[in-house]
Design a protein around this motif. Structure first.
Motif: not given
Length: 183
Positions: A37-39, A43-52, A128-132
C-alpha cells in the motif's frame, strides 16, 4: 476494510472479462506484501479509484489527468491506507470537490493492473487499481484539483470517443450498463 478483508474480497471476486481474471491472482499475492500500500514498493503498489456515475446511469465523471494527459476515472495512491474503499472515496472528493458521493456497493466493482510510465521522480511501475462504483449528483459544482487539467460529466455514449482505446474504462462502462448495476 483492511488487507485481510481486501484479500477475502479479491478471492471472491468474479468477472466475465478475461483480462481482469488474469489480474486476480497477482492482486491476491500483493495483499501479503508489507509494502503493498506504499509508493515505496517500486515494482508496483495498490491504488484505488471511484467510477463515478450519475443516479440515472447516463453519465460518468472523468478527469483529464495532468501528468498522464488522458481522461480517466478519479482515484489515487493508498499511501499506507489499507482501506482502499476509503482511499477511493477520499480521492474522489479531493479530485472533484463533490460532497454528494455515495458508495453504491461495498464490493469491488473492477480491478486493473496498468503500467505507469517513468517520470522525473520515479521509474516506470505498476498500479494495482481497485475500483468502486460511486454515485453523485450532476447538478453539484465541480472543483478541478491540481492533479487535473479538467473534469467533465461525459455521456455514456461519448465515453469511448473521450477515452479512446482505454480498455479498463470501456470495461467499467460496460459493467455499469449490466442489470446488476443499472437502475
Amino acid at each position: 476494510m483492511n488487507r485481510s478483508t481486501l484479500k477475502d474480497l479479491l478471492e471472491k471476486y468474479r468477472t466475465p472479462f478475461e483480462e481482469e481474471k488474469d489480474f486476480v491472482p497477482e492482486f491476491i499475492v500483493l495483499t501479503g506484501d508489507p509494502k503493498a500500500f506504499l509508493r515505496e514498493r517500486k515494482e508496483g503498489h495498490f491504488t484505488a479509484s471511484a467510477w463515478i456515475v450519475n443516479k440515472t446511469r447516463t453519465h460518468a465523471l472523468l478527469t483529464h489527468h495532468k501528468k498522464l494527459n488522458r481522461w480517466l476515472q478519479l482515484g489515487g495512491h493508498a499511501d499506507g491506507n489499507e482501506n482502499l474503499m476509503e482511499v477511493a472515496m477520499t480521492e474522489a472528493k479531493e479530485e472533484s470537490g463533490l460532497i454528494s458521493l455515495k458508495l453504491v456497493d461495498s464490493l469491488i466493482f473492477d480491478i486493473d493492473k496498468h503500467l505507469i510510465p517513468a517520470n522525473k521522480k520515479e521509474k516506470q511501475h505498476f498500479h494495482y487499481d481497485v475500483r468502486f462504483l460511486v454515485e453523485a449528483a450532476m447538478d453539484e459544482s465541480l472543483t478541478v484539483s491540481e492533479e487535473s487539467k479538467d473534469l467533465a460529466w461525459v455521456a455514456f455514449d461519448a465515453v469511448p470517443d473521450v477515452v479512446g482505446n482505454n480498455k479498463s474504462i470501456l470495461r467499467m462502462l460496460e459493467k455499469t450498463s449490466k442489470s446488476e448495476y443499472a437502475l
